[in-house]
Write an enzyme that holds these catalytic residues in place. Structure first.
Site, PDB file in Angstrom:
ATOM      1  N   ASP A 181       0.835  -1.202   0.000  1.00 56.34           N
ATOM      2  CA  ASP A 181       0.000   0.000   0.000  1.00 56.34           C
ATOM      3  C   ASP A 181       0.874   1.258   0.000  1.00 56.34           C
ATOM      4  OD1 ASP A 181       0.953  -0.497   2.583  1.00 56.34           O
ATOM      5  OD2 ASP A 181      -0.814   0.358   3.558  1.00 56.34           O
ATOM      6  N   ASP A 218       6.829   1.280   1.863  1.00 62.64           N
ATOM      7  CA  ASP A 218       6.597   0.378   0.729  1.00 62.64           C
ATOM      8  C   ASP A 218       7.492   0.766  -0.452  1.00 62.64           C
ATOM      9  OD1 ASP A 218       3.627  -0.955   1.459  1.00 62.64           O
ATOM     10  OD2 ASP A 218       3.885   1.100   2.152  1.00 62.64           O
ATOM     11  N   ASN A 234      -2.153   2.851   3.545  1.00 64.07           N
ATOM     12  CA  ASN A 234      -1.551   4.121   3.930  1.00 64.07           C
ATOM     13  C   ASN A 234      -2.282   5.300   3.301  1.00 64.07           C
ATOM     14  OD1 ASN A 234       0.534   3.068   5.571  1.00 64.07           O
ATOM     15  ND2 ASN A 234       1.719   2.545   3.749  1.00 64.07           N
ATOM     16  N   THR A 238       2.714  -6.222   2.809  1.00 61.28           N
ATOM     17  CA  THR A 238       3.175  -5.125   3.670  1.00 61.28           C
ATOM     18  C   THR A 238       2.095  -4.069   3.879  1.00 61.28           C
ATOM     19  OG1 THR A 238       4.135  -3.925   1.784  1.00 61.28           O
ATOM     20  CG2 THR A 238       5.577  -5.471   2.968  1.00 61.28           C
ATOM     21  N   PHE A 272      -0.954  -0.706  12.634  1.00 56.24           N
ATOM     22  CA  PHE A 272      -1.858  -0.145  11.638  1.00 56.24           C
ATOM     23  C   PHE A 272      -2.382  -1.165  10.637  1.00 56.24           C
ATOM     24  CE2 PHE A 272      -2.543   1.553   7.366  1.00 56.24           C
ATOM     25  CZ  PHE A 272      -3.621   2.404   7.615  1.00 56.24           C
ATOM     26  N   ASN A 273      -1.507  -1.958  10.010  1.00 61.45           N
ATOM     27  CA  ASN A 273      -1.960  -2.848   8.943  1.00 61.45           C
ATOM     28  C   ASN A 273      -3.016  -3.831   9.431  1.00 61.45           C
ATOM     29  OD1 ASN A 273      -0.321  -1.737   6.965  1.00 61.45           O
ATOM     30  ND2 ASN A 273       1.322  -3.233   7.226  1.00 61.45           N
ATOM     31  N   HIS A 279       9.501  -0.015   8.019  1.00 57.61           N
ATOM     32  CA  HIS A 279       8.830  -1.269   8.377  1.00 57.61           C
ATOM     33  C   HIS A 279       8.853  -2.306   7.256  1.00 57.61           C
ATOM     34  CE1 HIS A 279       7.089   0.755  11.910  1.00 57.61           C
ATOM     35  NE2 HIS A 279       6.707   1.732  11.108  1.00 57.61           N
ATOM     36  N   ASP A 280       8.397  -1.889   6.079  1.00 61.93           N
ATOM     37  CA  ASP A 280       8.134  -2.864   5.022  1.00 61.93           C
ATOM     38  C   ASP A 280       9.393  -3.473   4.437  1.00 61.93           C
ATOM     39  OD1 ASP A 280       5.533  -2.242   5.521  1.00 61.93           O
ATOM     40  OD2 ASP A 280       5.279  -0.975   3.752  1.00 61.93           O
TER      41      ASP A 280
END
Length: 317
Positions: free
Chosen positions: A18, A23, A47, A132, A173-174, A243-244
């Site tokens: 996203d 990402d 996102n 992700t 969040f995800n 993060h991703d």
């Protein structure tokens, strides 16, 4: 224990994402690491909305000189809940302060769910699915085509936390964005390798790391650095979590990560805890490997090496 077996040949990967600042970093990393073969990108609302995540995926790939990688647009909203994006973290466009040219290409005709099923079913045991963003596409795919569970080589997600969340005290969040989808994915009968906040907050893009990005030329000047400047994440920390990238890095170099088997359930009913990944390391039956540690210096050496390869391809083009 490490999460995934080392491979002597590049691992075929589909990235369900996203975009999103981190990402975009993950796509740039995936295009440059010799141990990864990016076979496609599927997009989901997360996102930012689906139109923006899809445009961003196309724009990033074109910017990197990888128009050959197909992009399939997917789910515009969670399974049951009202969609809430994270533009306060990623900016209105989703790429922070980066301003890439509008893409000339378009997504493929197939919906992301159909694309995932077709690509994985065509090469059983060969394709690793790395998710992700919210898990809406993955949940719909496994519901529509249950054999996906045995035909995918591995499923690695960036999402969740064995500890505290970042959207609420309980939820990352995800998972929070579509907890019903996440619950389907964790209960589907495959092993989920979870690179959550426990590990991503150990791999920060510090000032030192950002200095090491400067020789990357256009990749740094037009995408990475402007994105980070507009990335409002982990206030007060010495750097931003990417993060991703951690999820793809775990596929490329599993030996950098320490993972523990666990049973993970996703809370869908709690008033204050919806989206929590309830992680039981003492359970007899496991459905997940949870990344809990990372060799951060080794991680950044590998990531920057891959980004240098991506930058070199851009310069050659």
């Amino acid at each position: 224990m490490s999460a995934l077996p080392q491979s002597d040949t590049p691992r075929k990967v589909i990235l369900d994402c996203d975009p999103g600042i981190d990402d975009a970093f993950a796509i740039a990393f995936g295009c440059g690491h010799p141990g990864l073969e990016l076979r496609g990108v599927t997009t989901v609302a997360g996102n930012v909305g689906l139109d923006k995540t899809t445009t961003n995926a196309l724009a990033v790939l074109e910017f990197l000189g990888r128009k050959d990688v197909p992009v399939a647009a997917g789910s515009p909203a969670p399974l049951l809940r009202t969609f809430t994006d994270a533009h306060d973290v990623h900016g209105e466009t989703g790429l922070g302060a980066a301003r890439l040219p509008a893409p000339s290409g378009r997504p493929v005709a197939a919906h992301a769910v159909d694309f995932l099923i077709e690509q994985i079913a065509a090469a059983p045991g060969e394709v690793t699915l790395v998710a992700t963003g919210p898990l809406t596409n993955v949940a719909l795919a496994v519901r529509r085509y249950p054999p996906l569970v045995t035909q995918v080589a591995d499923l690695v997600i960036m999402g969740g936390s064995a500890g505290r969340g970042n959207m609420t005290p309980a939820a990352e969040f995800n998972i929070w964005c579509d907890p019903e989808a996440a619950a389907i994915v964790f209960a589907a009968g495959w092993r989920v390798t979870m690179a959550g906040l426990d590990v991503t907050h150990q791999a920060l893009a510090t000032a030192e790391v950002r200095d090491r990005m400067r020789p990357l030329g256009r990749l740094n000047d037009e995408l990475l650095l402007p994105s980070l400047r507009g990335y409002h994440s982990l206030a007060g920390a010495d750097g931003q979590p990417v993060h991703d990238v951690c999820a793809l890095a775990l596929v490329a170099a599993p030996g950098l990560f320490g993972c523990q088997p666990a049973h993970v359930e996703v809370e869908t009913q709690g008033r204050w805890t919806a989206g929590m990944t309830v992680t039981d390391f003492g359970a007899d039956a496991h459905n997940a490997l949870v990344a809990m540690s990372v060799d951060a210096p080794g991680f950044w050496d590998m990531v920057l090496g891959a980004l240098h390869r991506t930058a070199a391809v851009m310069d050659a083009g």
